[in-house]
Design a protein around this motif. Structure first.
Motif, PDB file in Angstrom:
ATOM      1  N   GLN A  38      45.738  36.584  43.652  1.00 49.71           N
ATOM      2  CA  GLN A  38      47.112  36.518  44.147  1.00 49.71           C
ATOM      3  C   GLN A  38      47.320  37.440  45.362  1.00 49.71           C
ATOM      4  OE1 GLN A  38      49.549  34.433  43.246  1.00 49.71           O
ATOM      5  NE2 GLN A  38      48.163  33.476  41.800  1.00 49.71           N
ATOM      6  N   SER A  39      46.503  38.480  45.481  1.00 51.49           N
ATOM      7  CA  SER A  39      46.601  39.418  46.602  1.00 51.49           C
ATOM      8  C   SER A  39      45.844  38.934  47.829  1.00 51.49           C
ATOM      9  CB  SER A  39      46.062  40.785  46.201  1.00 51.49           C
ATOM     10  OG  SER A  39      46.837  41.320  45.161  1.00 51.49           O
ATOM     11  N   GLY A  40      45.169  37.800  47.698  1.00 45.89           N
ATOM     12  CA  GLY A  40      44.485  37.224  48.843  1.00 45.89           C
ATOM     13  C   GLY A  40      42.983  37.449  48.900  1.00 45.89           C
ATOM     14  N   VAL A  41      42.405  38.022  47.857  1.00 46.18           N
ATOM     15  CA  VAL A  41      40.952  38.193  47.833  1.00 46.18           C
ATOM     16  C   VAL A  41      40.310  36.816  47.714  1.00 46.18           C
ATOM     17  CG1 VAL A  41      38.990  39.186  46.580  1.00 46.18           C
ATOM     18  CG2 VAL A  41      41.128  40.476  46.792  1.00 46.18           C
ATOM     19  N   ASP A  42      39.306  36.565  48.521  1.00 48.44           N
ATOM     20  CA  ASP A  42      38.610  35.283  48.538  1.00 48.44           C
ATOM     21  C   ASP A  42      38.039  34.969  47.158  1.00 48.44           C
ATOM     22  OD1 ASP A  42      37.429  32.979  49.961  1.00 48.44           O
ATOM     23  OD2 ASP A  42      35.540  33.995  49.490  1.00 48.44           O
ATOM     24  N   ILE A  43      38.232  33.735  46.716  1.00 53.81           N
ATOM     25  CA  ILE A  43      37.812  33.343  45.372  1.00 53.81           C
ATOM     26  C   ILE A  43      36.302  33.473  45.178  1.00 53.81           C
ATOM     27  CG2 ILE A  43      37.583  30.865  45.831  1.00 53.81           C
ATOM     28  CD1 ILE A  43      38.988  32.487  42.624  1.00 53.81           C
ATOM     29  N   THR A  44      35.524  33.311  46.246  1.00 55.75           N
ATOM     30  CA  THR A  44      34.073  33.448  46.090  1.00 55.75           C
ATOM     31  C   THR A  44      33.671  34.898  45.826  1.00 55.75           C
ATOM     32  OG1 THR A  44      33.767  33.566  48.486  1.00 55.75           O
ATOM     33  CG2 THR A  44      33.492  31.411  47.453  1.00 55.75           C
ATOM     34  N   ARG A  45      34.424  35.835  46.340  1.00 56.99           N
ATOM     35  CA  ARG A  45      34.148  37.247  46.032  1.00 56.99           C
ATOM     36  C   ARG A  45      34.470  37.551  44.571  1.00 56.99           C
ATOM     37  NH1 ARG A  45      33.935  40.976  50.717  1.00 56.99           N
ATOM     38  NH2 ARG A  45      33.900  39.642  52.534  1.00 56.99           N
ATOM     39  N   ILE A  46      35.591  37.020  44.106  1.00 51.97           N
ATOM     40  CA  ILE A  46      35.963  37.216  42.702  1.00 51.97           C
ATOM     41  C   ILE A  46      34.932  36.541  41.804  1.00 51.97           C
ATOM     42  CG2 ILE A  46      37.741  36.803  40.954  1.00 51.97           C
ATOM     43  CD1 ILE A  46      39.764  36.772  43.334  1.00 51.97           C
ATOM     44  N   GLN A  47      34.490  35.349  42.202  1.00 49.51           N
ATOM     45  CA  GLN A  47      33.459  34.623  41.456  1.00 49.51           C
ATOM     46  C   GLN A  47      32.221  35.490  41.279  1.00 49.51           C
ATOM     47  OE1 GLN A  47      31.901  31.291  43.644  1.00 49.51           O
ATOM     48  NE2 GLN A  47      30.039  31.270  42.425  1.00 49.51           N
ATOM     49  N   LYS A  48      31.785  36.124  42.345  1.00 54.32           N
ATOM     50  CA  LYS A  48      30.590  36.973  42.269  1.00 54.32           C
ATOM     51  C   LYS A  48      30.831  38.198  41.388  1.00 54.32           C
ATOM     52  CE  LYS A  48      28.543  35.494  46.615  1.00 54.32           C
ATOM     53  NZ  LYS A  48      27.763  34.484  45.990  1.00 54.32           N
TER      54      LYS A  48
END
Length: 78
Positions: A38-48
């Motif tokens: 929700q804060s704008g962190v790229d989903i691929t970074r969260i995925q990793k």
């Protein structure tokens, strides 16, 4: 610290702020990921970070639905 001790500390803190439901330590992982997204962190970074195999798995894990993603296009007013 053991997982059980972390659970106890987390639930004690929840009671102090008025949360009556049981909160597992896993809830904090999902909450972190949701707020990062929700804060704008790229989903691929969260995925990793979560060690998921795909961005779609991560979106499902944090409860982001297709309808919410479609709202991005609708709200652009292009």
């Amino acid at each position: 610290m053991s997982r059980v001790q972390a659970y106890r500390i987390l639930n004690d803190a929840a009671r102090q702020v008025g949360i009556k439901e049981a909160i597992g330590v896993h809830s904090t992982r999902k909450t972190f990921a949701y707020h990062a997204y929700q804060s704008g962190v790229d989903i691929t970074r969260i995925q990793k970070l979560l060690n998921h195999s795909s961005p779609s798995m991560t979106l499902a894990y944090i409860g982001i639905t297709k309808m919410e993603l479609d709202e991005v296009y609708i709200s652009l007013n292009l």
